[in-house]
Design an enzyme around this catalytic site. Sequence first.
Site, PDB file in Angstrom:
ATOM      1  N   ASP A  69      -6.380  -6.512   9.412  1.00 37.62           N
ATOM      2  CA  ASP A  69      -5.959  -5.317   8.688  1.00 37.62           C
ATOM      3  C   ASP A  69      -6.306  -4.105   9.558  1.00 37.62           C
ATOM      4  O   ASP A  69      -7.483  -3.854   9.841  1.00 37.62           O
ATOM      5  CB  ASP A  69      -6.716  -5.232   7.348  1.00 37.62           C
ATOM      6  CG  ASP A  69      -5.938  -4.436   6.312  1.00 37.62           C
ATOM      7  OD1 ASP A  69      -5.941  -4.839   5.127  1.00 37.62           O
ATOM      8  OD2 ASP A  69      -5.311  -3.425   6.701  1.00 37.62           O
ATOM      9  N   ASP A  73      -2.392  -0.439   7.572  1.00 39.41           N
ATOM     10  CA  ASP A  73      -2.689   0.312   6.353  1.00 39.41           C
ATOM     11  C   ASP A  73      -2.008   1.687   6.368  1.00 39.41           C
ATOM     12  O   ASP A  73      -2.186   2.442   7.322  1.00 39.41           O
ATOM     13  CB  ASP A  73      -4.215   0.498   6.284  1.00 39.41           C
ATOM     14  CG  ASP A  73      -4.686   1.014   4.953  1.00 39.41           C
ATOM     15  OD1 ASP A  73      -4.455   0.305   3.951  1.00 39.41           O
ATOM     16  OD2 ASP A  73      -5.252   2.109   4.899  1.00 39.41           O
ATOM     17  N   GLU A 109       2.227  -1.284   5.895  1.00 36.06           N
ATOM     18  CA  GLU A 109       2.142  -0.922   4.482  1.00 36.06           C
ATOM     19  C   GLU A 109       2.696   0.486   4.350  1.00 36.06           C
ATOM     20  O   GLU A 109       2.179   1.403   4.991  1.00 36.06           O
ATOM     21  CB  GLU A 109       0.701  -0.957   3.975  1.00 36.06           C
ATOM     22  CG  GLU A 109       0.636  -0.720   2.482  1.00 36.06           C
ATOM     23  CD  GLU A 109      -0.635  -0.036   2.005  1.00 36.06           C
ATOM     24  OE1 GLU A 109      -1.263   0.663   2.806  1.00 36.06           O
ATOM     25  OE2 GLU A 109      -0.986  -0.192   0.833  1.00 36.06           O
ATOM     26  N   HIS A 113      -4.693  -6.618  -3.069  1.00 35.35           N
ATOM     27  CA  HIS A 113      -6.004  -6.155  -3.543  1.00 35.35           C
ATOM     28  C   HIS A 113      -5.908  -4.804  -4.249  1.00 35.35           C
ATOM     29  O   HIS A 113      -6.912  -4.296  -4.769  1.00 35.35           O
ATOM     30  CB  HIS A 113      -6.951  -6.069  -2.349  1.00 35.35           C
ATOM     31  CG  HIS A 113      -6.456  -5.114  -1.323  1.00 35.35           C
ATOM     32  ND1 HIS A 113      -5.325  -5.330  -0.549  1.00 35.35           N
ATOM     33  CD2 HIS A 113      -6.895  -3.894  -0.974  1.00 35.35           C
ATOM     34  CE1 HIS A 113      -5.114  -4.299   0.221  1.00 35.35           C
ATOM     35  NE2 HIS A 113      -6.041  -3.405  -0.005  1.00 35.35           N
ATOM     36  N   ASP A 114      -4.709  -4.196  -4.232  1.00 35.92           N
ATOM     37  CA  ASP A 114      -4.519  -2.899  -4.892  1.00 35.92           C
ATOM     38  C   ASP A 114      -3.755  -3.017  -6.198  1.00 35.92           C
ATOM     39  O   ASP A 114      -3.573  -2.006  -6.889  1.00 35.92           O
ATOM     40  CB  ASP A 114      -3.697  -1.955  -3.995  1.00 35.92           C
ATOM     41  CG  ASP A 114      -4.419  -1.554  -2.730  1.00 35.92           C
ATOM     42  OD1 ASP A 114      -3.730  -1.254  -1.733  1.00 35.92           O
ATOM     43  OD2 ASP A 114      -5.671  -1.555  -2.722  1.00 35.92           O
TER      44      ASP A 114
HETATM   45  O1  TEU Z   1      -3.467   1.502   0.034  1.00 34.34           O
HETATM   46  C1  TEU Z   1      -2.470   2.505   0.153  1.00 34.34           C
HETATM   47  C2  TEU Z   1      -2.209   3.164  -1.114  1.00 34.34           C
HETATM   48  O2  TEU Z   1      -1.269   3.896  -1.246  1.00 34.34           O
HETATM   49  C3  TEU Z   1      -3.165   2.966  -2.224  1.00 34.34           C
HETATM   50  O3  TEU Z   1      -3.479   4.241  -2.676  1.00 34.34           O
HETATM   51  C4  TEU Z   1      -2.474   2.143  -3.288  1.00 34.34           C
HETATM   52  O4  TEU Z   1      -1.108   2.361  -3.274  1.00 34.34           O
HETATM   53  C5  TEU Z   1      -2.976   2.584  -4.611  1.00 34.34           C
HETATM   54  O5  TEU Z   1      -4.309   2.226  -4.613  1.00 34.34           O
HETATM   55  C6  TEU Z   1      -2.191   1.962  -5.728  1.00 34.34           C
HETATM   56  O6  TEU Z   1      -1.923   0.668  -5.526  1.00 34.34           O
HETATM   57  C7  TEU Z   1      -4.124   1.195   1.261  1.00 34.34           C
HETATM   58  C8  TEU Z   1      -5.076   0.043   1.004  1.00 34.34           C
HETATM   59  O7  TEU Z   1      -4.313  -1.105   0.628  1.00 34.34           O
HETATM   60  C9  TEU Z   1      -6.016   0.480  -0.097  1.00 34.34           C
HETATM   61  O8  TEU Z   1      -6.869  -0.601  -0.490  1.00 34.34           O
HETATM   62  C10 TEU Z   1      -6.847   1.627   0.427  1.00 34.34           C
HETATM   63  O9  TEU Z   1      -7.661   2.120  -0.627  1.00 34.34           O
HETATM   64  C11 TEU Z   1      -5.948   2.770   0.950  1.00 34.34           C
HETATM   65  O10 TEU Z   1      -4.849   2.332   1.728  1.00 34.34           O
HETATM   66  C12 TEU Z   1      -6.771   3.678   1.861  1.00 34.34           C
HETATM   67  O11 TEU Z   1      -7.095   2.963   3.032  1.00 34.34           O
END
Ligand code: TEU
Length: 558
Positions: free
Chosen positions: A98, A199, A255, A328-329
């Site tokens: 990542d 990311d 992403e 994970h989000d």
């Molecule tokens: O997430 C990108 C992002 O836009 C996040 O704000 C996500 O969309 C939001 O939490 C709703 O789903 C990436 C990573 O996947 C996330 O875990 C990190 O917190 C974020 O970037 C900052 O690095």
Amino acid sequence: MEQKWWKRSVVYQIYPRSFMDSNGDGVGDLNGIISRLTYIQKLGADIIWLCPVYRSPNDDNGYDISDYRDIMAEFGAMADFDRLLEKAHSLGLKIMMDLVVNHSSDEHAWFVESQRSRANPYRDFYIWRDGKKDGPPNNWGASFGGSAWAQAGPTGQYYLHLFSPKQPDLNWENPSLRQAVYSLMHFWLDKGVDGFRMDVINYISKVPGLPDGKVRDGSYGDFGPYCLNGPRIHEFLKEMHREVLGHYPIVTVGEMPGVSTDQARLYTAPEEKELDMVFQFEHMAVDNDENGRWTTNRFRLDDLRRVLSHWQTALHGTGWNSLYWNNHDQPRVVSRFGDDSTPEKRAASAKMLGTLLHMMEGTPYVYQGEELGMTNIAFDRIEDYRDIETLNVYDEYTRQRGVAPQDMLRRLHCRSRDNARTPMQWDDTKNAGFTTGTPWIGVNPNYRQINAASQIDDENSVFSYYRRLIRLRKEIDVITEGDYTLLLPDHPWLFAYQRTIPDQRLTVLCGFNGEEADCADALPFCKGRLLLSNYGEANGTIWRPYEARVYLEEGDAL
Ligand code: TEU
Ligand code: CA
């Protein structure tokens, strides 16, 4: 489109903190992952996407990196990583790291230096600006709440952070910063890692002047139009490809919140020499309401069907989709788009959703526990939550927007990122076999019913069904190459589509029906060999709850 190895691959995403703890400190680690590699191999996945394992103060659970060339102490040491890589490769598994380079941690040596003075050699590794009328340089709001600007060091200037104040944005306008990033990428690729998930990589080019954004809800401006898919993004990615990516036989996925199909085509078309695929977010917003994400609102099948079909047709023959329900989000798909109200409906809808996604064109991503039908968690106290975004939004909505705590908790039950971050459920022993210590976050109490041990040898389990889905991708060409045609576009609960190549036609019929129903409309499409069904066999027009059927027709006369 040339046949790239990753077009027939399936990726398994590991959130290391919650995957497997090997030393009893309640936090998952690299040696825990090593001990579970054969489980991933049995599932049939080809690539492991490893969420960040670099040194980090864990303000955002590793997405705030303080040393890109070392391993987070809680996860182990570099020697453990080297063993993980070697063991994975020996089992035929690739490792995708990542890459978090839109921002670093404020504890990274670069930032510690940068904030010292305007003349510091690292000053321009970050985005510093003078304030306005003793306030921030513009009105942007950060993704995790508050202003997107904070002050640090003796100069009185502000630095930009689109996420938490401990995640300062890196300044990609600075060629020295870009070279420093390319150097760390070489470090990992020269170790033999097989690719990167990048990311928020479409955030790295900001519009010069950093103009105020439109104030939507709350009191901050929207940075989206000025930071997403910015003016130099393709220049930067082409440079990254020239300097790094093009020199290795790897796979890359960007992403990209807010990316459109037109933009995705430009990022992923092979002739553009940028990335192999992108994570788009349109289908992850179909259950938002006028207030955005923080809602208990249910999705409408029409919206989900329209969005997924659009991405299938828009990128066919030009770009490449990543296919995902979870990460994970995101909340867990069986609770979000399926039905976790009974064990039977949970298993049936988990399999149906897997079918719907895995028979599409693109590279599927399976998030840890999705292959078991793991569900959302309903913590009844905010103190049980760990995610910075969840805690900040709870605070904002209850203190500033007047939302009752119980109402906000119900919204978190539907949308919190911690839904995906409860420990992997390995078996029905204490803490689901995840740790012998106290887990860093609560284990879902349903681990006694939903766990890997009870599924891996059960032919009828969600795990075994996912194994069949993954295997089919390697055996049936039309899954990788076929055109996409949506069927019955207005059906109230059936999502049906066909994939075709000259001598194969696949028909995929997925029911979002919570109760048994009659589906005469489907009958004309139930032709050829029943390749797969989550009920084992088909029963004419009777459609059992969340029934999925996949038919295959073969031959020259299609
Ligand atoms: O997430 C990108 C992002 O836009 C996040 O704000 C996500 O969309 C939001 O939490 C709703 O789903 C990436 C990573 O996947 C996330 O875990 C990190 O917190 C974020 O970037 C900052 O690095
Ligand atoms: Ca541990």
